[in-house]
Design a protein around this motif. Structure first.
Motif, PDB file in Angstrom:
ATOM      1  N   ARG A  30      48.270  34.520  49.618  1.00 49.86           N
ATOM      2  CA  ARG A  30      47.812  36.181  49.362  1.00 49.86           C
ATOM      3  C   ARG A  30      46.383  35.967  48.716  1.00 49.86           C
ATOM      4  O   ARG A  30      45.538  36.790  49.172  1.00 49.86           O
ATOM      5  N   ASP A  31      46.301  34.844  47.875  1.00 55.01           N
ATOM      6  CA  ASP A  31      45.086  34.693  47.388  1.00 55.01           C
ATOM      7  C   ASP A  31      44.029  34.468  48.238  1.00 55.01           C
ATOM      8  O   ASP A  31      42.814  34.973  48.030  1.00 55.01           O
ATOM      9  N   PRO A  39      35.394  38.927  50.357  1.00 55.15           N
ATOM     10  CA  PRO A  39      34.712  37.771  49.900  1.00 55.15           C
ATOM     11  C   PRO A  39      33.805  38.047  48.519  1.00 55.15           C
ATOM     12  O   PRO A  39      33.323  37.113  47.891  1.00 55.15           O
ATOM     13  N   ASP A  40      33.312  39.436  48.258  1.00 51.58           N
ATOM     14  CA  ASP A  40      32.377  39.689  47.208  1.00 51.58           C
ATOM     15  C   ASP A  40      33.190  40.485  46.124  1.00 51.58           C
ATOM     16  O   ASP A  40      32.443  41.090  45.334  1.00 51.58           O
ATOM     17  N   GLY A  41      34.396  40.449  46.148  1.00 51.33           N
ATOM     18  CA  GLY A  41      35.201  41.036  45.081  1.00 51.33           C
ATOM     19  C   GLY A  41      35.711  42.428  46.044  1.00 51.33           C
ATOM     20  O   GLY A  41      35.422  42.816  46.970  1.00 51.33           O
ATOM     21  N   PHE A  42      37.003  42.602  45.237  1.00 52.19           N
ATOM     22  CA  PHE A  42      37.802  43.983  45.604  1.00 52.19           C
ATOM     23  C   PHE A  42      36.985  45.170  45.846  1.00 52.19           C
ATOM     24  O   PHE A  42      36.213  45.486  45.052  1.00 52.19           O
ATOM     25  N   THR A  50      34.408  49.454  43.160  1.00 55.56           N
ATOM     26  CA  THR A  50      34.667  47.724  42.901  1.00 55.56           C
ATOM     27  C   THR A  50      35.349  47.580  41.619  1.00 55.56           C
ATOM     28  O   THR A  50      35.594  48.646  40.918  1.00 55.56           O
ATOM     29  N   GLY A  51      35.472  46.570  41.431  1.00 52.94           N
ATOM     30  CA  GLY A  51      36.181  46.058  40.186  1.00 52.94           C
ATOM     31  C   GLY A  51      37.580  45.597  40.245  1.00 52.94           C
ATOM     32  O   GLY A  51      38.222  46.093  41.405  1.00 52.94           O
ATOM     33  N   GLU A  52      37.987  44.789  39.206  1.00 49.61           N
ATOM     34  CA  GLU A  52      39.486  44.243  39.497  1.00 49.61           C
ATOM     35  C   GLU A  52      40.483  45.487  39.545  1.00 49.61           C
ATOM     36  O   GLU A  52      40.592  46.218  38.701  1.00 49.61           O
ATOM     37  N   PRO A  53      41.346  45.468  40.532  1.00 48.75           N
ATOM     38  CA  PRO A  53      42.476  46.565  40.506  1.00 48.75           C
ATOM     39  C   PRO A  53      43.605  46.051  39.749  1.00 48.75           C
ATOM     40  O   PRO A  53      43.862  45.024  39.492  1.00 48.75           O
ATOM     41  N   TRP A  54      44.690  47.046  39.797  1.00 44.07           N
ATOM     42  CA  TRP A  54      45.961  46.655  39.126  1.00 44.07           C
ATOM     43  C   TRP A  54      46.770  46.019  40.415  1.00 44.07           C
ATOM     44  O   TRP A  54      46.619  46.386  41.294  1.00 44.07           O
ATOM     45  N   LEU A  55      47.513  45.118  40.030  1.00 42.97           N
ATOM     46  CA  LEU A  55      48.492  44.661  41.071  1.00 42.97           C
ATOM     47  C   LEU A  55      49.741  45.572  41.151  1.00 42.97           C
ATOM     48  O   LEU A  55      50.397  45.579  40.207  1.00 42.97           O
ATOM     49  N   ALA A  56      49.817  46.480  42.134  1.00 44.84           N
ATOM     50  CA  ALA A  56      51.228  47.317  41.996  1.00 44.84           C
ATOM     51  C   ALA A  56      52.395  46.815  42.565  1.00 44.84           C
ATOM     52  O   ALA A  56      53.327  47.130  41.975  1.00 44.84           O
TER      53      ALA A  56
END
Ligand SMILES: [Zn+2]
Length: 319
Positions: A30-31, A39-42, A50-56
């Motif tokens: 998955r990673d 490739p440049d972030g979520f 953009t920015g790190e999301p939560w993992l649902a």
């Protein structure tokens, strides 16, 4: 445990043992898909934040801005799969690590899949990922000619009858060698079919080298330079005049007969051509890992093809 990590500039495994190591667990698979997708972030599918999301949940991200969910595998070849992603990665590896690819039976055996049907479907899904939509058109000087390829159609009482398909081949001249190629099944050798193909795969302004067939007469009006070599009886043989196209056609026929034991149905031929083109155009890649990487990239870019649409579906419309 160590993360599946990119080596600077090399984000693909180079050997089977690296591949085996990188994709040990579902989390690592998955990673890797995540890196291919973003490739440049979520980036949130819904609000583009953009920015790190939560993992649902496994493979499902929730945007911190709009709270929308984005599935990692939605819209990819792996969508709705019930099998481990690791098996898919192995399948992509076996498909790309062998020069001539792998048959459905071969894949079923090597992955220990319970059904032949699954292996067959997977290969078809991967073939659909082998061609990038909007890929670059050929340029420079290009040989174009038609050839005939056998296929099997189901006849009466399940008997298979031999029927030939017309295939048009375009091959870039690269000094003495062959550059990139494109192939397509066409319904006839009319000017319309041939020019449609050429417009689709060759950049205008390029030089097209053909025999004297009148189907190609419209090339100058279509924006191409046209060079013809008329093959007359007792003169040069076709393979001497258009050596690249004839080499490609011979390799294609050998590949269809060998790797696939000739067991290709007409309506699937286009997809086999895609696979052949994918391999041929990357035949000089330094590592097989690079082919794996391209396939994985394109697998996350392609729309999923459910089994039903592969089996019941019509082939792509001919030119
Ligand atoms: Zn959002």
């Amino acid at each position: 445990m160590e993360e599946a990590r990119p080596i600077p500039g090399v984000d693909y495994p180079r050997t089977f043992s690296e591949m085996d190591d990188w994709f040990q667990t579902e989390a690592r698979c998955r990673d890797y898909i995540r890196r291919l997708c973003w490739p440049d972030g979520f980036v949130c599918e819904r609000c583009k934040a953009t920015g790190e999301p939560w993992l649902a949940a496994r493979g499902v991200f929730r945007c911190k801005v709009c709270k929308g969910s984005t599935s990692l595998t939605a819209g990819t070849v792996f969508q709705d799969t019930h099998k481990p992603l690791r098996l898919w990665f192995l399948a992509m590896w076996f498909t790309t690590s062998q020069k001539n690819g792998v048959s459905a039976l071969g894949l079923q055996r090597v992955l220990g899949l319970g059904s032949y049907e699954t292996a067959w479907t997977w290969l078809h899904k991967l073939r659909r990922a082998m061609v990038r939509p909007g890929r670059d058109r050929l340029t420079g000087e290009i040989e174009v000619d038609e050839t005939y390829v056998g296929g099997h159609e189901e006849g009466k009482r399940g008997r298979e009858i031999e029927k030939k398909s017309i295939v048009v081949v375009a091959a870039e001249k690269n000094v003495q060698a062959i550059g990139r190629i494109r192939l397509k099944r066409i319904k006839d050798v009319s000017a319309e079919s041939l020019l449609d193909f050429i417009r689709e795969v060759v950049e205008p302004g390029s030089t097209i080298h053909t025999d004297g067939w009148r189907g190609y007469a419209g090339l100058p009006d279509a924006g191409y330079k046209h060079r013809t070599t008329v093959i007359s009886r007792g003169d040069e043989q076709a393979h001497e005049v258009m050596p690249r196209v004839h080499k490609v056609a011979a390799l294609l026929k050998r590949w269809l007969l060998g790797t696939l034991q000739g067991g290709v149905q007409h309506r699937h031929l286009d997809y086999y051509f895609d696979e052949f083109t994918f391999r041929f155009n990357r035949r000089r890649s330094k590592t097989r890992g690079l082919l794996f990487y391209r396939l994985a990239q394109q697998a996350v870019d392609s729309a999923p093809a459910p089994y039903r649409s592969i089996v019941g579906g019509k082939s792509r419309p001919c030119a």
